[in-house]
Structures are given as structure tokens and as C-alpha cells.
Design an enzyme around this catalytic site. Structure first.
Site, PDB file in Angstrom:
ATOM      1  N   ASN A  11      31.134  34.967  22.232  1.00 44.53           N
ATOM      2  CA  ASN A  11      30.077  36.114  21.810  1.00 44.53           C
ATOM      3  C   ASN A  11      29.326  36.546  23.213  1.00 44.53           C
ATOM      4  O   ASN A  11      28.692  37.567  23.097  1.00 44.53           O
ATOM      5  CB  ASN A  11      29.173  35.297  20.797  1.00 44.53           C
ATOM      6  CG  ASN A  11      28.302  34.192  21.392  1.00 44.53           C
ATOM      7  OD1 ASN A  11      29.103  33.389  22.182  1.00 44.53           O
ATOM      8  ND2 ASN A  11      27.029  33.981  21.007  1.00 44.53           N
ATOM      9  N   LYS A 212      39.172  26.731  27.259  1.00 44.88           N
ATOM     10  CA  LYS A 212      38.013  26.978  28.538  1.00 44.88           C
ATOM     11  C   LYS A 212      36.930  25.833  28.101  1.00 44.88           C
ATOM     12  O   LYS A 212      36.325  25.508  29.390  1.00 44.88           O
ATOM     13  CB  LYS A 212      37.367  28.462  28.235  1.00 44.88           C
ATOM     14  CG  LYS A 212      36.619  28.698  27.074  1.00 44.88           C
ATOM     15  CD  LYS A 212      35.002  28.602  27.350  1.00 44.88           C
ATOM     16  CE  LYS A 212      34.162  28.637  25.920  1.00 44.88           C
ATOM     17  NZ  LYS A 212      34.892  28.605  24.791  1.00 44.88           N
ATOM     18  N   LYS A 274      34.424  21.606  21.986  1.00 49.41           N
ATOM     19  CA  LYS A 274      33.237  21.667  22.585  1.00 49.41           C
ATOM     20  C   LYS A 274      32.728  20.200  22.755  1.00 49.41           C
ATOM     21  O   LYS A 274      32.484  19.777  23.708  1.00 49.41           O
ATOM     22  CB  LYS A 274      32.409  22.318  22.034  1.00 49.41           C
ATOM     23  CG  LYS A 274      32.898  24.068  22.018  1.00 49.41           C
ATOM     24  CD  LYS A 274      31.843  25.048  21.329  1.00 49.41           C
ATOM     25  CE  LYS A 274      32.334  26.405  20.986  1.00 49.41           C
ATOM     26  NZ  LYS A 274      33.159  26.767  22.043  1.00 49.41           N
TER      27      LYS A 274
HETATM   28  N1  LIG Z   1      29.647  21.077  13.378  1.00 50.28           N
HETATM   29  C1  LIG Z   1      29.410  22.285  13.892  1.00 50.28           C
HETATM   30  N2  LIG Z   1      28.213  22.536  14.389  1.00 50.28           N
HETATM   31  C2  LIG Z   1      27.862  23.716  14.645  1.00 50.28           C
HETATM   32  N3  LIG Z   1      28.537  24.795  14.717  1.00 50.28           N
HETATM   33  C3  LIG Z   1      29.870  24.477  14.001  1.00 50.28           C
HETATM   34  C4  LIG Z   1      30.263  23.241  13.758  1.00 50.28           C
HETATM   35  N4  LIG Z   1      31.530  23.512  13.137  1.00 50.28           N
HETATM   36  C5  LIG Z   1      31.899  24.380  13.307  1.00 50.28           C
HETATM   37  N5  LIG Z   1      31.002  25.238  13.961  1.00 50.28           N
HETATM   38  C6  LIG Z   1      31.067  26.941  14.181  1.00 50.28           C
HETATM   39  O1  LIG Z   1      31.819  26.824  15.459  1.00 50.28           O
HETATM   40  C7  LIG Z   1      31.262  28.166  16.171  1.00 50.28           C
HETATM   41  C8  LIG Z   1      31.421  27.943  17.649  1.00 50.28           C
HETATM   42  O2  LIG Z   1      32.838  27.888  17.932  1.00 50.28           O
HETATM   43  P1  LIG Z   1      33.785  29.296  18.605  1.00 50.28           P
HETATM   44  O3  LIG Z   1      33.102  30.600  17.801  1.00 50.28           O
HETATM   45  O4  LIG Z   1      35.151  28.895  18.469  1.00 50.28           O
HETATM   46  O5  LIG Z   1      33.014  29.005  19.979  1.00 50.28           O
HETATM   47  P2  LIG Z   1      33.190  29.957  21.370  1.00 50.28           P
HETATM   48  O6  LIG Z   1      31.599  30.368  21.367  1.00 50.28           O
HETATM   49  O7  LIG Z   1      33.703  29.446  22.182  1.00 50.28           O
HETATM   50  O8  LIG Z   1      34.056  31.322  21.048  1.00 50.28           O
HETATM   51  C9  LIG Z   1      29.744  28.264  15.567  1.00 50.28           C
HETATM   52  O9  LIG Z   1      29.477  29.594  15.542  1.00 50.28           O
HETATM   53  C10 LIG Z   1      29.766  27.742  14.322  1.00 50.28           C
HETATM   54  O10 LIG Z   1      30.117  28.726  13.338  1.00 50.28           O
HETATM   55  N1  LIG Z   2      40.823  30.160  26.619  1.00 55.01           N
HETATM   56  C1  LIG Z   2      39.856  30.200  25.872  1.00 55.01           C
HETATM   57  O1  LIG Z   2      39.415  28.845  25.636  1.00 55.01           O
HETATM   58  O2  LIG Z   2      39.301  31.177  25.346  1.00 55.01           O
HETATM   59  P1  LIG Z   2      38.717  31.272  24.016  1.00 55.01           P
HETATM   60  O3  LIG Z   2      37.186  30.444  24.220  1.00 55.01           O
HETATM   61  O4  LIG Z   2      37.952  32.727  23.936  1.00 55.01           O
HETATM   62  O5  LIG Z   2      39.033  30.885  22.669  1.00 55.01           O
END
Ligand SMILES: Nc1ncnc2c1ncn2[C@@H]1O[C@H](COP(=O)(O)OP(=O)(O)O)[C@@H](O)[C@H]1O
Ligand SMILES: NC(=O)OP(=O)(O)O
Length: 319
Positions: A11, A212, A274
Site C-alpha cells: 500500500n 522484503k 512479518k
Molecule cells: N493476524 C493478522 N493480523 C493483522 N493482519 C493480518 C493478519 N493476518 C492477515 N492479515 C492481513 O495481512 C495484511 C498485510 O499483509 P500484506 O498485504 O501481504 O502486506 P504488505 O503490506 O507487505 O503488502 C493486512 O492488511 C491484513 O489484511
Molecule cells: N519482495 C517482496 O516481498 O515484495 P512485496 O512485499 O511487494 O510482496
């Protein structure tokens, strides 16, 4: 002054519109958030993902592939996205600094991440990249790309997956340390860093995309960061996420959250890496890690939002 590695999720760069213009706009908005750390007196080391961008770039490459204009391999595409996203962040951060009257340099660094060529991840693709597909589109996509592996990505749709070995060392970390010591804001390990293996004096690129969050944790450990902050699109870490009994954690000890990792309680493609990355940083350094929302930077600085993972917590504090 705290030395903080900030990892930025999807995001921070990409909304629904994948045009360069829209991504630059999103990055500018992110920079306005990151400036709050600088105003707080913190030294920032910025890292970011590239999953959507590198997948889109591969699609463009294969669409134009010919003998005269061959498609670039995945490691080179990783480098290309590191360059493009680094360029956007470098300019966005500098502009935000100037707008706030702060005289500081920003530098995007092409970063390579050493991996083990025998990492089992090479045989088990798991990292989602590129666009999301609907379930009904999957058979056609598979017919067009018979070599692709496609999975369901954390309830958000279907995506191509590629190997994602674990980072062993961030190759440029001694240089990054010098840049940090000089007070420059570096943008490093974009897209997890370009995956390479060492052969004598040579670094050989591998067809993979590193997570990442794992490489953010690694660079934070290597440069002795005071804090790792993973900024995503969730207020913090939840137990029982999405269920009626979900609870958001304010502060939790590594040993407690490790038990929830071991019980496979976090979503694989989203929150699990994460939490694992944060735990690895806290266990190695003894310093805290925070997982929170990009929109909450000011509140995270004040300690009012996000989930903080600490070395020892008497008991977890739930919001
Ligand atoms: N246990 C959890 N606690 C909080 N968020 C979670 C959990 N499991 C899944 N999520 C989801 O994970 C998302 C973040 O992961 P992702 O979108 O892959 O991350 P990134 O910001 O690295 O692109 C959050 O927006 C939420 O919808
Ligand atoms: N390389 C990597 O983890 O990218 P995203 O977080 O965009 O999936």
C-alpha cells in the site's frame, strides 16, 4: 536519535492503478508519512517490496520477447524494479525533506542479497508476484503460461508464485552502514534485494524474489538498528484475525508470539513473514520491532498504535 529500519508494504507504492504516475503519487504520500520519523529526530533506513511490480514487469518482458529484444531474467527484473521504485522514493523523500526545510541527502542503493543455492525454497515456489487473478481466469492463465505455478494468495485472489529463498547476508551492508553513519537516508534491499549466490569473487543472480520483510530484518540486524518497523495496511497484529474473537496486540514478548507462529496461526502470504521477521530481529538484537499501519506513523512514534514485539513482556497487552 534512534536508528530505524522501516519496511514498506504494497500500500506504500501501489493502489489499484499500476501506472508510473499513480505509483509516484502513492510514494509521495508515503514520503509525507516517513518525514514524521525524521522530524522526530530518527535516522531512517528505508526498504520496500516489489511483488506487484516485478510480476508486471515479467509480463511486459515476455509479451515483447524476441531474439533481438530478449526478455530479461527474474534477477535482472528485480534489479530493474529496485531501480524504478528506488528512483520514485529517492525523489519523493527529497521533495518531502525540502518541503519541511530539512537538509538531508537520500540515496537508493542497488542491493544484492546472498542466498543459499541449495535453499529448499528453489524447489517450492511460494512468493506471490504480479497481478491477482479471479478463480475463473486461472485455467486460461495456466494455458498461456504452462511453466507458472499459481496459488490462492491469503484470500485475495490467485497469483503466480516464484521461489523465495531466505536472505543470508545483505551483500552491501558495510557500505550501507557507512551511508547511515554519514547521516544519509538510504533506500536499500528493495524487493528483498536481488537474490545472488557467491562463486569465488563472482555474484551470480538467481531467479527468485526474496521476501522484503525477511531482508528488512536482516539489514536491521547487520547495521545494529535500534528498531525495525514494518508498515503495512493493518493496525497491528491480531490473534484470531478475521474471527469474532480476534484481538489486536499492543505489546507482546517474542516467546509468546513464537508459540503462535509455531502453531501456524498467522496467514502464510501476509502476516506470517512479518511476524517471523520481527521475531528474528528481536531475538538477535534484543531491540523492539513494531508492525503497524502506514497511516498511523505519528501514533506509532508516540507508542499509541501498532503492535510492539519485545524481548521480554511479563504478559501480552491486548488493546
Ligand atoms: N493476524 C493478522 N493480523 C493483522 N493482519 C493480518 C493478519 N493476518 C492477515 N492479515 C492481513 O495481512 C495484511 C498485510 O499483509 P500484506 O498485504 O501481504 O502486506 P504488505 O503490506 O507487505 O503488502 C493486512 O492488511 C491484513 O489484511
Ligand atoms: N519482495 C517482496 O516481498 O515484495 P512485496 O512485499 O511487494 O510482496
Amino acid at each position: 536519535m534512534a536508528k530505524i529500519v522501516v519496511a514498506l508494504g504494497g500500500n506504500a507504492i501501489l493502489s489499484k492503478d499500476a501506472s508510473a504516475e499513480a505509483q509516484m503519487k502513492a510514494v509521495k504520500k508515503t514520503a509525507q508519512e516517513l518525514i514524521k520519523f525524521i522530524k522526530n529526530g530518527d535516522q531512517l533506513i528505508i526498504t520496500h517490496g516489489n511483488g506487484p511490480q516485478v510480476g508486471n514487469l515479467l509480463l511486459q518482458q515476455s509479451a515483447a520477447d524476441s531474439k533481438e529484444n530478449p526478455a530479461m531474467p527474474l534477477d535482472t527484473c528485480g534489479a530493474m524494479t529496485q531501480g524504478s521504485i528506488g528512483y520514485w522514493f529517492q525523489n519523493a523523500m527529497k521533495e518531502a525533506l525540502l518541503n519541511n526545510g530539512i537538509d538531508k541527502d537520500v540515496m537508493a542503493i542497488i542491493t544484492q542479497t546472498i542466498v543459499d543455492e541449495n535453499d529448499p525454497a528453489f524447489l517450492n515456489p511460494s512468493k506471490p508476484i504480479g497481478p491477482f487473478y479471479k478463480e475463473a481466469e486461472v485455467p486460461e492463465i495456466k494455458a498461456q503460461h504452462p511453466d507458472w505455478q499459481i496459488i490462492e494468495d491469503a484470500g485475495r485472489g490467485y497469483r503466480r508464485v516464484v521461489p523465495s529463498p531466505k536472505p543470508l547476508v545483505i551483500n552491501e551492508y558495510p557500505a550501507i552502514q557507512k551511508v547511515v553513519d554519514a547521516g544519509i537516508i538510504p533506500i536499500v534491499s528493495g524487493g528483498g534485494g536481488i537474490p545472488v549466490v557467491r562463486k569465488g569473487n563472482q555474484l551470480i543472480g538467481k531467479e527468485a524474489v526474496i521476501d522484503k520483510d525477511f531482508s528488512a530484518s536482516k539489514i536491521a540486524q547487520l547495521i545494529d538498528a535500534d528498531k525495525l518497523i514494518i508498515l503495512t495496511s493493518a493496525g497491528g497484529v491480531f490473534y484470531n484475525y478475521g474471527k469474532s474473537n480476534q484481538v489486536e496486540l499492543k505489546e507482546v514478548g517474542v516467546n509468546e508470539i513464537q508459540q503462535h507462529i509455531d502453531a501456524n496461526e498467522f496467514a502464510k502470504g501476509s502476516m506470517m513473514p512479518k511476524v517471523q521477521a520481527a521475531v528474528s530481529f528481536v531475538k538477535t538484537t534484543g531491540n523492539p520491532a513494531v508492525i503497524g499501519d502506514l497511516a498511523d506513523v505519528q501514533e506509532i512514534i508516540a507508542g499509541n498504535k501498532g503492535t510492539t514485539i519485545v524481548k521480554e513482556a511479563i504478559e501480552s497487552v491486548v488493546k
